[in-house]
Write a protein that holds these residues in place. Structure first.
Motif, mmCIF file in Angstrom:
data_model
loop_
_atom_site.group_PDB
_atom_site.id
_atom_site.type_symbol
_atom_site.label_atom_id
_atom_site.label_comp_id
_atom_site.label_asym_id
_atom_site.label_seq_id
_atom_site.Cartn_x
_atom_site.Cartn_y
_atom_site.Cartn_z
ATOM 1 N N GLY A 135 -7.913 7.659 -0.988
ATOM 2 C CA GLY A 135 -7.163 8.784 -0.444
ATOM 3 C C GLY A 135 -7.052 8.786 1.067
ATOM 4 N N MET A 136 -7.801 7.897 1.727
ATOM 5 C CA MET A 136 -7.732 7.795 3.190
ATOM 6 C C MET A 136 -6.856 6.609 3.590
ATOM 7 S SD MET A 136 -11.675 8.546 4.348
ATOM 8 C CE MET A 136 -11.271 8.307 6.081
ATOM 9 N N VAL B 275 -6.560 3.259 -2.555
ATOM 10 C CA VAL B 275 -6.480 3.800 -3.910
ATOM 11 C C VAL B 275 -7.810 3.624 -4.618
ATOM 12 C CG1 VAL B 275 -4.010 3.304 -4.003
ATOM 13 C CG2 VAL B 275 -5.643 1.624 -4.915
ATOM 14 N N ASN B 276 -8.000 4.396 -5.687
ATOM 15 C CA ASN B 276 -9.217 4.246 -6.488
ATOM 16 C C ASN B 276 -9.041 3.129 -7.524
ATOM 17 O OD1 ASN B 276 -7.683 5.348 -8.604
ATOM 18 N ND2 ASN B 276 -8.467 7.419 -8.257
ATOM 19 N N MET B 277 -10.087 2.853 -8.278
ATOM 20 C CA MET B 277 -10.055 1.743 -9.226
ATOM 21 C C MET B 277 -9.006 1.953 -10.311
ATOM 22 S SD MET B 277 -11.284 -1.211 -10.106
ATOM 23 C CE MET B 277 -12.943 -1.477 -9.446
ATOM 24 N N LYS B 278 -8.882 3.177 -10.819
ATOM 25 C CA LYS B 278 -7.908 3.460 -11.874
ATOM 26 C C LYS B 278 -6.496 3.120 -11.413
ATOM 27 C CE LYS B 278 -6.271 7.108 -14.969
ATOM 28 N NZ LYS B 278 -6.419 8.539 -15.380
ATOM 29 N N VAL C 69 -0.180 -7.697 1.020
ATOM 30 C CA VAL C 69 -1.133 -6.885 0.257
ATOM 31 C C VAL C 69 -0.405 -5.685 -0.339
ATOM 32 C CG1 VAL C 69 -3.256 -5.530 0.339
ATOM 33 C CG2 VAL C 69 -3.066 -7.626 1.696
ATOM 34 N N GLU C 70 -0.433 -5.600 -1.667
ATOM 35 C CA GLU C 70 0.227 -4.511 -2.391
ATOM 36 C C GLU C 70 -0.635 -3.261 -2.465
ATOM 37 O OE1 GLU C 70 3.519 -4.606 -3.946
ATOM 38 O OE2 GLU C 70 3.526 -6.162 -2.399
ATOM 39 N N PHE C 71 -1.955 -3.444 -2.513
ATOM 40 C CA PHE C 71 -2.826 -2.260 -2.512
ATOM 41 C C PHE C 71 -4.203 -2.614 -1.957
ATOM 42 C CE2 PHE C 71 -3.402 -4.071 -6.819
ATOM 43 C CZ PHE C 71 -4.782 -4.188 -6.882
ATOM 44 N N TYR C 72 -4.809 -1.608 -1.346
ATOM 45 C CA TYR C 72 -6.177 -1.671 -0.852
ATOM 46 C C TYR C 72 -6.976 -0.656 -1.668
ATOM 47 C CZ TYR C 72 -3.906 -3.806 3.208
ATOM 48 O OH TYR C 72 -3.147 -4.610 4.042
#
Length: 344
Positions: free
Chosen positions: A38-39, A57-60, A28-31
């Motif tokens: 931010g948590m 991370v956020n959607m952007k 997994v590269e990002f959650y």
């Protein structure tokens, strides 16, 4: 394979993170999370303490990372997948949507039942319905996969062999299904508070549950003619599990043993579907990607009763998504999913 998860902190997203963390061929590269950006992931779910320390991370930011991945999992509410799906596909990223946005082939039916405008009608014909056992060949070739809902998974697996063999009256199908509270999601809701649902069982969305057209669509495909059902879901005070009890009037004089044999032949190549001699219970599939099916013929009423049990977060969501991912990337279908339910 490099994966990204949009909606990683809901219950289905968390279960998906669990499977992908232990998958031998995925990373997994990002959650991504709307509420917890931010948590660190192990701050939100402390069962991952010392394991998954990534910052959500956020959607952007997730969109900026799409070019780094091979597959994107989306676990968001209806109407939220359109934009991100289009962007991912344009970059050559395969998309597995655990939500409802691409399950129904009719834009009008989707808008009627979900009350949301469909913004990607052109993608509906390309999307493949990902009930693995019934659509394996198409899944292997697809780029956009619509992962089935939990009630539909149990119900369609339960009824399809009867339809394929013309054994029941299509106008007689009744489905009485029970779900654990995690099926309502992680968002705060009075109806799913402990004191509201403990020591009680209730029917809800009778005649109007959003999974009804999804079930009817796939049963109609199996029967090669239009199928309408009576579907009533119930909420029961347990964390996980779905038990779908399906009724139909028999067209032929057959025995329980004959139908069990028919089902075992129908699913003989499907490792996650088990046809029992008795009746299933949700505790025997909890924590696994299994679907247990039990069958009884009532000779007195000429009815057949098919009962299917699954874990709504696994075979009904994240486990099936990983099963489909394996097929889409030419891997062993069972990879990362060979888990026996834990008891007690």
């Amino acid at each position: 394979m490099k994966a990204g998860i949009i909606g990683s902190t809901g219950y289905a997203g968390e279960q998906l993170a669990w499977f992908l963390y232990k998958h031998p061929r995925a990373n997994v590269e990002f959650y991504s999370s709307h509420n917890y950006a931010g948590m660190s992931y192990n701050e939100i779910y402390k069962n991952y303490y010392g394991y998954i320390e990534d910052i959500c991370v956020n959607m952007k930011t997730a969109i900026s990372k799409l070019s780094n991945i091979n597959v994107l999992f989306i676990a968001m509410p209806p109407g939220k997948s359109f934009n991100i799906t289009e962007k991912a596909l344009a970059l050559g990223v395969k998309v597995i949507d655990l939500g409802a946005d691409f399950r129904l082939k009719s834009k009008e039916v989707y808008e009627e039942w979900y009350g949301v405008k469909h913004e990607n009608e052109e993608l509906l014909q390309d999307a493949v319905y990902g009930l693995t056992e019934l659509n394996r060949e198409a899944i292997a070739e697809c780029n956009l996969l619509a992962n089935p809902g939990c009630f539909p998974t149990a119900t369609i697996l339960a009824i399809t062999p009867l339809l394929k063999n013309n054994l029941i009256d299509l106008s007689s199908i009744i489905v009485d299904a029970k779900s654990g509270v995690s099926g309502a999601g992680r968002a705060a809701n009075i109806g799913s508070l402990f004191t509201e649902c403990n020591e009680s069982i209730k029917a809800y969305a009778a005649t109007s549950h959003r999974h009804t057209p999804e079930i009817e669509q796939e049963l109609s495909r199996a029967a090669l003619e239009n199928v309408m059902i009576t579907f009533t879901p119930h909420l029961v005070p347990m964390n996980r599990g779905i038990l779908s009890t399906c009724y139909g009037t028999l067209r032929k004089d057959v025995t329980t043993e004959e139908i069990i044999a028919l089902y075992r032949d129908f699913y003989k190549d499907d490792c996650f579907v088990k046809i029992l001699d008795g009746l299933p219970e949700t505790r025997w599939v909890r924590g696994s990607n299994l679907c247990h099916i039990g069958i009884k013929v009532d000779k007195r009423t000429k009815m057949v009763i098919i009962i299917a049990a699954i874990d709504n977060l696994i075979k009904g969501a994240a486990g099936q998504a990983v099963q489909n991912m394996n097929i889409m990337f030419g891997l062993e279908e069972t990879m990362g999913l060979e888990i026996i339910a834990m008891a007690p």
